[in-house]
Design an enzyme around this catalytic site. Structure first.
Site, PDB file in Angstrom:
ATOM      1  N   ARG A 170       0.817  -1.230   0.000  1.00  0.00           N
ATOM      2  CA  ARG A 170       0.000   0.000   0.000  1.00  0.00           C
ATOM      3  C   ARG A 170       0.847   1.275   0.000  1.00  0.00           C
ATOM      4  O   ARG A 170       0.416   2.323   0.476  1.00  0.00           O
ATOM      5  CB  ARG A 170      -0.964   0.025   1.188  1.00  0.00           C
ATOM      6  N   LYS A 222       3.394  11.739 -11.084  1.00  0.00           N
ATOM      7  CA  LYS A 222       2.592  10.815 -11.898  1.00  0.00           C
ATOM      8  C   LYS A 222       3.398   9.546 -12.136  1.00  0.00           C
ATOM      9  O   LYS A 222       4.537   9.615 -12.606  1.00  0.00           O
ATOM     10  CB  LYS A 222       2.286  11.448 -13.254  1.00  0.00           C
ATOM     11  N   GLU A 235      11.059  19.451 -24.756  1.00  0.00           N
ATOM     12  CA  GLU A 235      10.295  19.799 -23.538  1.00  0.00           C
ATOM     13  C   GLU A 235      10.894  21.044 -22.874  1.00  0.00           C
ATOM     14  O   GLU A 235      10.189  21.848 -22.274  1.00  0.00           O
ATOM     15  CB  GLU A 235      10.282  18.629 -22.545  1.00  0.00           C
ATOM     16  N   LYS A 244       8.475  23.719 -14.692  1.00  0.00           N
ATOM     17  CA  LYS A 244       7.550  22.601 -14.465  1.00  0.00           C
ATOM     18  C   LYS A 244       7.055  22.637 -13.011  1.00  0.00           C
ATOM     19  O   LYS A 244       5.877  22.429 -12.727  1.00  0.00           O
ATOM     20  CB  LYS A 244       8.248  21.274 -14.772  1.00  0.00           C
ATOM     21  N   GLU A 292      -4.016  18.418 -12.104  1.00  0.00           N
ATOM     22  CA  GLU A 292      -4.403  18.653 -13.498  1.00  0.00           C
ATOM     23  C   GLU A 292      -5.849  19.087 -13.656  1.00  0.00           C
ATOM     24  O   GLU A 292      -6.588  18.521 -14.455  1.00  0.00           O
ATOM     25  CB  GLU A 292      -4.167  17.373 -14.305  1.00  0.00           C
ATOM     26  N   ARG A 334      -2.321  23.266 -15.295  1.00  0.00           N
ATOM     27  CA  ARG A 334      -1.320  22.252 -15.672  1.00  0.00           C
ATOM     28  C   ARG A 334      -1.485  21.848 -17.139  1.00  0.00           C
ATOM     29  O   ARG A 334      -0.558  21.357 -17.770  1.00  0.00           O
ATOM     30  CB  ARG A 334      -1.439  21.030 -14.758  1.00  0.00           C
ATOM     31  N   ASN A 338       0.529  20.827 -21.949  1.00  0.00           N
ATOM     32  CA  ASN A 338       0.154  20.107 -23.175  1.00  0.00           C
ATOM     33  C   ASN A 338       0.558  20.842 -24.440  1.00  0.00           C
ATOM     34  O   ASN A 338       0.300  20.353 -25.542  1.00  0.00           O
ATOM     35  CB  ASN A 338      -1.368  19.880 -23.214  1.00  0.00           C
ATOM     36  N   HIS A 394       1.526  19.115 -27.578  1.00  0.00           N
ATOM     37  CA  HIS A 394       1.232  17.695 -27.395  1.00  0.00           C
ATOM     38  C   HIS A 394      -0.040  17.234 -28.094  1.00  0.00           C
ATOM     39  O   HIS A 394      -0.210  16.042 -28.308  1.00  0.00           O
ATOM     40  CB  HIS A 394       1.154  17.360 -25.902  1.00  0.00           C
ATOM     41  N   HIS A 445       1.076  14.328 -30.028  1.00  0.00           N
ATOM     42  CA  HIS A 445       0.639  12.948 -29.742  1.00  0.00           C
ATOM     43  C   HIS A 445       0.074  12.293 -30.988  1.00  0.00           C
ATOM     44  O   HIS A 445       0.305  11.107 -31.240  1.00  0.00           O
ATOM     45  CB  HIS A 445      -0.432  12.952 -28.640  1.00  0.00           C
ATOM     46  N   HIS A 461       9.247  10.971 -28.956  1.00  0.00           N
ATOM     47  CA  HIS A 461       8.269  11.845 -28.325  1.00  0.00           C
ATOM     48  C   HIS A 461       8.655  13.319 -28.513  1.00  0.00           C
ATOM     49  O   HIS A 461       7.847  14.137 -28.947  1.00  0.00           O
ATOM     50  CB  HIS A 461       8.160  11.498 -26.842  1.00  0.00           C
TER      51      HIS A 461
HETATM   52  N1  LIG Z   1       5.345  10.733 -15.190  1.00  0.00           N
HETATM   53  C1  LIG Z   1       5.325  11.792 -15.973  1.00  0.00           C
HETATM   54  O1  LIG Z   1       4.855  12.868 -15.586  1.00  0.00           O
HETATM   55  C2  LIG Z   1       5.917  11.684 -17.345  1.00  0.00           C
HETATM   56  C3  LIG Z   1       6.097  12.847 -18.113  1.00  0.00           C
HETATM   57  C4  LIG Z   1       6.697  12.725 -19.360  1.00  0.00           C
HETATM   58  C5  LIG Z   1       7.086  11.472 -19.829  1.00  0.00           C
HETATM   59  N2  LIG Z   1       6.878  10.364 -19.071  1.00  0.00           N
HETATM   60  C6  LIG Z   1       7.279   9.041 -19.548  1.00  0.00           C
HETATM   61  O2  LIG Z   1       8.690   9.032 -19.709  1.00  0.00           O
HETATM   62  C7  LIG Z   1       9.025   8.014 -20.640  1.00  0.00           C
HETATM   63  C8  LIG Z   1      10.105   8.532 -21.568  1.00  0.00           C
HETATM   64  O3  LIG Z   1      11.236   8.849 -20.787  1.00  0.00           O
HETATM   65  P1  LIG Z   1      12.709   8.914 -21.400  1.00  0.00           P
HETATM   66  O4  LIG Z   1      12.679   9.711 -22.640  1.00  0.00           O
HETATM   67  O5  LIG Z   1      13.603   9.302 -20.308  1.00  0.00           O
HETATM   68  O6  LIG Z   1      12.952   7.420 -21.907  1.00  0.00           O
HETATM   69  P2  LIG Z   1      13.682   6.153 -21.274  1.00  0.00           P
HETATM   70  O7  LIG Z   1      13.461   6.037 -19.849  1.00  0.00           O
HETATM   71  O8  LIG Z   1      13.264   5.006 -22.129  1.00  0.00           O
HETATM   72  O9  LIG Z   1      15.216   6.451 -21.559  1.00  0.00           O
HETATM   73  C9  LIG Z   1      15.684   6.570 -22.886  1.00  0.00           C
HETATM   74  C10 LIG Z   1      16.922   5.704 -23.136  1.00  0.00           C
HETATM   75  O10 LIG Z   1      18.047   6.328 -22.544  1.00  0.00           O
HETATM   76  C11 LIG Z   1      18.771   5.389 -21.752  1.00  0.00           C
HETATM   77  N3  LIG Z   1      19.398   6.176 -20.703  1.00  0.00           N
HETATM   78  C12 LIG Z   1      18.794   6.782 -19.660  1.00  0.00           C
HETATM   79  N4  LIG Z   1      19.658   7.535 -18.994  1.00  0.00           N
HETATM   80  C13 LIG Z   1      20.845   7.417 -19.602  1.00  0.00           C
HETATM   81  C14 LIG Z   1      22.126   7.983 -19.384  1.00  0.00           C
HETATM   82  N5  LIG Z   1      22.346   8.887 -18.432  1.00  0.00           N
HETATM   83  N6  LIG Z   1      23.141   7.602 -20.202  1.00  0.00           N
HETATM   84  C15 LIG Z   1      22.912   6.727 -21.219  1.00  0.00           C
HETATM   85  N7  LIG Z   1      21.715   6.198 -21.495  1.00  0.00           N
HETATM   86  C16 LIG Z   1      20.704   6.526 -20.693  1.00  0.00           C
HETATM   87  C17 LIG Z   1      17.738   4.404 -21.298  1.00  0.00           C
HETATM   88  O11 LIG Z   1      18.317   3.177 -20.975  1.00  0.00           O
HETATM   89  C18 LIG Z   1      16.839   4.309 -22.541  1.00  0.00           C
HETATM   90  O12 LIG Z   1      17.408   3.413 -23.447  1.00  0.00           O
HETATM   91  C19 LIG Z   1       7.749   7.634 -21.346  1.00  0.00           C
HETATM   92  O13 LIG Z   1       7.340   6.380 -20.894  1.00  0.00           O
HETATM   93  C20 LIG Z   1       6.753   8.693 -20.914  1.00  0.00           C
HETATM   94  O14 LIG Z   1       5.425   8.199 -20.856  1.00  0.00           O
HETATM   95  C21 LIG Z   1       6.313  10.457 -17.851  1.00  0.00           C
END
Ligand SMILES: NC(=O)c1ccc[n+]([C@@H]2O[C@H](COP(=O)([O-])OP(=O)(O)OC[C@H]3O[C@@H](n4cnc5c(N)ncnc54)[C@H](O)[C@@H]3O)[C@@H](O)[C@H]2O)c1
Length: 514
Positions: A283, A305, A347, A385, A395, A399, A403, A406, A410, A422
């Site tokens: 939990r 999130k 971003e 942010k 949201e 917030r 978007n 986006h 998207h 993305h």
């Molecule tokens: N929770 C939220 O508010 C929120 C907001 C935006 C995006 N997201 C989510 O984030 C995800 C995308 O995140 P991302 O772009 O970081 O992708 P990711 O986590 O897949 O990382 C991208 C790649 O970079 C590699 N990597 C990470 N750090 C590294 C480093 N320092 N050196 C070398 N390689 C490294 C990872 O292994 C991966 O292959 C999506 O799933 C999206 O839905 C969440």
């Protein structure tokens, strides 16, 4: 974390801004002059009058040094407190010194309104202050971390200091610090300990594990902790319920109890999935985010999130579950593949457009400049942010500004079957939506070109690929969760630094290139 010392000429408002800063960071506030008076039992003016300035300076030194035994605080120093080398080296080794500076006219105006007696400035204020500033010119100039306070409110000044330090505190959903700290990963053991967090298990992906897991394990071991490590394959395709299940079992096998701490070390995928696993295991157990991609530092790690994907779509299951700490070590960005860095910059530009024109202008300097100044970029983008999510944590309104880019983005991402990253899709989306804003006459002519130039200087794409069918893009936009009453709600740029929400019915308009 170390103390924050605010220093600078009389009249820079160190006490006022110090109190605001302390409030924002949820830290105690210390006014060194008031503390000297309290300890001496008489006002500074009397100490100087009766015992001389040397005695006052001795009191100042002993009061300052006694802070070594206190927990972190924001300390407003007297205008000459660091003239003594001994005091300066104490402050620099026990915290960060921020020098507040302002024009002479601003200082005079403030001092004239301030009823506080300043014994070293008694007499002709203009003359006394000018000569004091001339004498201390070199001394003040020797502090590297400087913040201009001219014509800003105390809130704005506190924000500038936070950006310069990379220290933020979020309190709208949960209470936690977000810290930007070059080489901060080496300090993670101490950071956890000082927050009463313990028994860490690091969840990371295979790429990040190779680079940083050992560094973290070492830091934990150095503080007497016995960390566990669980590594999953890298990539969005592993952000699934099956993987959450594996993480839960890893927690069980490692003997995690309700007092343990999950450390999410990696990009947005790891933050989302490890944060979700933490939010549901027993939990809810504590978790700490250590984002290692640019996107995760300035976006995904902030706001609480968490979640995972279903076959039907991304992020369909999740929770709002804030971490206990976010630590962004910008050194990690050195190993990030350039494509990931560029994608994350979309971003960052978005955050500049939402509310930080200075950040937008820095991005416009292009990729090489950005690569050499990542710490500053991350601090500024994080600040935007945080400001947005603090105003609207769940949201319900503002917030939605996040978007920006986006709605079209998207759709482009989806219809391209995720061939576009993305950030690339968001870049295309921001240009399209800026053009839409111009067409709706809510933005001035030329805004889309300004935005496009900045994105292009970072190597980001600007145009919707011709092969993507328009009707599918429109269908995807309508299906997007931002729709209301048959129209689609867009977050559109009105100018650099301002975004508003607009309902749009004619979606063709969002796709027109001319
Ligand atoms: N929770 C939220 O508010 C929120 C907001 C935006 C995006 N997201 C989510 O984030 C995800 C995308 O995140 P991302 O772009 O970081 O992708 P990711 O986590 O897949 O990382 C991208 C790649 O970079 C590699 N990597 C990470 N750090 C590294 C480093 N320092 N050196 C070398 N390689 C490294 C990872 O292994 C991966 O292959 C999506 O799933 C999206 O839905 C969440």
């Amino acid at each position: 974390m170390p103390h924050i010392f605010l220093y600078g000429p009389p009249g820079t408002g160190k006490s006022t801004v110090g109190q605001t800063l302390a409030y924002k960071l949820k830290l105690p506030f210390v006014d060194l002059d008031r503390l000297v008076e309290k300890n001496a039992g008489i006002p500074i003016s009397l100490i100087i009058e009766q015992q001389g300035e040397l005695m006052f300076r001795n009191f100042e030194t002993s009061t300052l040094k006694a802070l070594a035994d206190e927990s972190d605080s924001v300390v407003a120093l007297g205008g000459g407190a660091l003239l003594r080398e001994e005091n300066r080296s104490f402050a620099e080794s026990h915290g960060s010194v921020i020098l507040l500076i302002a024009r002479l006219e601003t200082l005079l105006e403030r001092l004239n309104q301030d009823p506080t007696k300043r014994p070293l400035l008694s007499g002709d204020l203009d003359e006394k202050l000018s000569s004091l500033l001339a004498k201390r010119l070199e001394h003040y100039a020797s502090f590297t971390n400087q913040v201009y306070i001219d014509s800003n409110t105390s809130d704005q000044n506190a924000l500038q200091i936070q950006i310069s330090l990379g220290r933020f505190h979020l309190s709208a959903m949960g209470e936690y610090d977000a810290i930007v700290w070059d080489h901060g990963m080496e300090q993670i053991g101490e950071l956890l300990k000082s927050r009463g967090l313990r028994s860490p298990i690091i969840v990371t992906d295979e790429n990040v594990a190779r680079l940083y897991a050992e560094k973290l394990m070492m830091s934990f071991r150095n503080t007497g902790m016995d960390p566990n490590l669980f590594t999953i394959p890298a990539g969005e395709s592993y952000k699934t319920l099956e993987m959450v299940n594996q993480i839960w079992h890893a927690f069980l096998n490692a003997g995690l109890d309700r007092k343990s701490t999950v450390i999410a070390l990696g990009g947005g995928v790891i933050g989302d999935i490890a944060g979700f696993a933490a939010s549901t295991y027993m939990r809810g157990v504590s978790w700490v985010g250590i984002p290692t991609t640019l996107l995760a530092m300035v976006d995904a790690s902030l706001g609480g999130k968490t979640g995972f994907d279903l076959a039907e779509g991304k992020n369909l299951v999740g929770s709002f579950y804030p971490p206990k700490l976010v630590l962004a070590d910008t050194q990690a960005l050195k190993s990030l593949p350039e494509t990931e860095l560029i994608s994350g910059m979309a971003e960052v530009v978005k955050h500049g457009i939402i509310s930080d024109p200075q950040l937008f202008n820095l991005c416009a300097r292009g990729l090489d400049w950005v690569k050499g100044n990542l710490e500053e970029i991350v601090k500024r983008a994080m600040a935007v942010k945080i400001k947005v999510i603090e105003e609207d944590p769940y949201e319900k309104g503002f917030r939605a500004a996040l978007n920006l880019g986006h709605t079209v983005g998207h759709a482009v991402e989806l219809v391209s079957a995720f061939r576009l990253r993305h950030g690339e899709a968001v870049s295309i989306g921001m240009v399209a939506e800026a053009r839409l804003a111009e067409r709706l006459t809510v933005a001035g002519k030329g805004l889309s070109r300004t935005i496009a130039e900045s994105l292009s200087a970072l190597g980001l794409p600007l145009h919707i690929p011709k092969e993507l069918p328009r009707e599918e893009l429109i269908r995807a936009m309508r299906m997007d969760k931002k729709k209301s009453n048959g129209v689609v709600r867009f977050a559109l740029p009105v100018e650099i630094g301002k975004v508003d929400l607009f309902d749009v019915a004619d979606l063709e308009m969002a796709l027109e290139e001319q």
